[in-house]
Enzyme design. Structure first.
Site, PDB file in Angstrom:
ATOM      1  N   SER A 179      17.201 -33.012 -42.558  1.00 28.14           N
ATOM      2  CA  SER A 179      16.431 -33.642 -43.631  1.00 28.14           C
ATOM      3  C   SER A 179      15.165 -34.348 -43.169  1.00 28.14           C
ATOM      4  O   SER A 179      14.315 -34.672 -43.998  1.00 28.14           O
ATOM      5  CB  SER A 179      17.312 -34.646 -44.381  1.00 28.14           C
ATOM      6  OG  SER A 179      17.772 -35.667 -43.512  1.00 28.14           O
ATOM      7  N   HIS A 199      18.720 -28.946 -48.268  1.00 30.09           N
ATOM      8  CA  HIS A 199      17.286 -28.714 -48.071  1.00 30.09           C
ATOM      9  C   HIS A 199      16.952 -27.236 -47.857  1.00 30.09           C
ATOM     10  O   HIS A 199      15.801 -26.902 -47.573  1.00 30.09           O
ATOM     11  CB  HIS A 199      16.784 -29.536 -46.884  1.00 30.09           C
ATOM     12  CG  HIS A 199      16.885 -31.012 -47.109  1.00 30.09           C
ATOM     13  ND1 HIS A 199      15.933 -31.722 -47.794  1.00 30.09           N
ATOM     14  CD2 HIS A 199      17.848 -31.890 -46.766  1.00 30.09           C
ATOM     15  CE1 HIS A 199      16.297 -32.998 -47.853  1.00 30.09           C
ATOM     16  NE2 HIS A 199      17.451 -33.118 -47.238  1.00 30.09           N
ATOM     17  N   LYS A 205      17.120 -31.173 -55.682  1.00 30.56           N
ATOM     18  CA  LYS A 205      15.932 -30.813 -54.911  1.00 30.56           C
ATOM     19  C   LYS A 205      15.289 -29.579 -55.539  1.00 30.56           C
ATOM     20  O   LYS A 205      14.566 -29.691 -56.520  1.00 30.56           O
ATOM     21  CB  LYS A 205      16.312 -30.650 -53.445  1.00 30.56           C
ATOM     22  CG  LYS A 205      16.789 -31.985 -52.846  1.00 30.56           C
ATOM     23  CD  LYS A 205      17.199 -31.873 -51.415  1.00 30.56           C
ATOM     24  CE  LYS A 205      17.470 -33.234 -50.789  1.00 30.56           C
ATOM     25  NZ  LYS A 205      18.522 -34.037 -51.449  1.00 30.56           N
TER      26      LYS A 205
END
Length: 382
Positions: A171, A199, A231
């Protein structure tokens, strides 16, 4: 003795060291700043299709799920999202949680426990760190991306069961875990491999199907995926994907699922719409990655240390915490909102600006970043 005295003193120490955190409420348009700090990797958070998906779900189901998933908190939207996420990532089954944090806590703690060894990468996300602490398993921390250390821990273990857990894309540094090699080791030593796709989903792999997919691990029965909806999917919530036995175990015994209210309808509707958009727009992941590479070139052109991005996360290392704070301020003065990561989020001496690439970044925004990082290099570069 005043019980608040030690808290005040600790706050004062953090202030001196540049480690204070503050909540900074923003406007809907990021206070007029160019957003280079959020995790909205595909630029979908204001997409009309996602907004309509959220609104439609609220009109049908109301504002809340009304209970835990085992009582009244599983709607047809939950079941649909469970299935859609699993199919998108190539897994057999899925289970949606109310946050990615709780998905990691649930997966690691439920699938390990006493009599299990958990091997965790040194820079895994805080949710994985906390999951390891809650697991009651023996935990070995492996140096970052060190597969030899992982093998040694698995080979020397006394426990019957083992679990290897890693971020897919880390991250802060934005680098990719050696997933194929970790899976080879996990299978050789009879361990489960848990991969946090937070991610990577939406950015890595064909159509953004994730790092496990890109590594040829999709659908492997000894691979468990965790992910977040907040995200690339521009919503909120998390999920665990894996073999039916994994999902059945979580439903039966996963405390962060059993005792938590189910994800709200708006988040479900937005996430389902985001999957539709991603599936119909295969160019989006490549745009995000290309913009990340462009950001690295900009940083390096000004003599700033960065790293080759495997997804959309780009760190710009400035050294000490106060330097990173000043760097973020300089960017804000020039119309840029960037992330500022300091200890304990990163090791001492590795404070950085964390810049995130969006698929929707344009040339004018990249030019603004170029100007901002030039000013940072002139003022605070180590």
């Amino acid at each position: 003795m005043n019980p608040l005295k030690r808290l005040r003193e600790a706050t004062e120490r953090r202030e001196r060291d540049g480690l204070r955190r503050r909540l900074r409420p923003r406007s809907a348009d990021h206070d007029g700043l160019i957003d280079l700090a959020s995790n909205d990797y595909l630029g979908l958070s204001r997409d009309p299709r996602l907004i309509e998906g959220a609104v439609r779900a609220v009109r049908e189901y109301g504002t809340g799920s009304t209970g835990s998933r085992l009582v009244t908190g599983t709607t047809r939207l939950h079941a649909e999202l469970d299935e859609r996420l699993a199919a998108f990532c190539g897994a057999a089954a899925g289970l949606t949680f109310s946050s990615g944090y709780l998905a990691n806590l649930g997966a690691v703690a439920t699938l390990s426990g006493p009599g299990t060894l958990v091997v965790s990468d040194q820079v895994n996300h805080a949710s994985i760190v906390d999951a390891c602490r809650l697991s009651r398993a023996r935990v070995r921390i492996a140096p970052h991306r060190d597969t030899a250390a992982v093998e040694q821990a698995l080979r020397e273990r006394s426990e019957e069961h083992a679990l290897v857990v890693t971020d897919a894309v880390f991250s802060v540094d934005g680098d990719l875990a050696p997933l194929a090699e970790l899976h080879r080791l996990a299978r050789r030593y009879g361990a489960l491999l848990v991969i946090d796709e937070a991610h990577a989903l939406g950015v890595v792999g064909e159509h953004g199907r994730g790092a496990a997919w890109a590594s040829g691990l999709a659908g492997e029965p000894d691979v468990v995926l965790t992910l977040t909806l907040s995200k690339s999917l521009a919503s909120q919530g998390g999920a665990v994907l894996g073999a039916p036995e994994v999902i059945e175990t979580l439903v039966d015994t996963g405390r962060t699922m059993i005792f938590d209210t189910g994800l709200n309808p708006a988040a479900l509707g937005a996430a389902l719409a985001a999957l539709d958009v991603i599936e119909s727009s295969p160019e989006l992941p490549g745009r995000a990655r290309a913009n990340a590479r462009a950001i690295v070139k900009i940083a390096e052109s000004h003599g700033l240390e960065s790293s080759v991005p495997d997804a959309a996360v780009v760190p710009v290392f400035l050294g000490e915490a106060k330097a990173a704070l000043r760097g973020a301020e300089i960017c804000a003065e020039r119309g840029l909102r960037v992330g500022c990561f300091r200890p304990p989020s990163v090791p001492a001496g590795r404070a950085c600006l964390r810049i995130t690439a969006r698929a929707s970044l344009n040339e004018a925004e990249l030019t603004g970043l170029d100007q901002g990082l030039r000013a940072v290099a002139q003022d605070v570069a180590p």
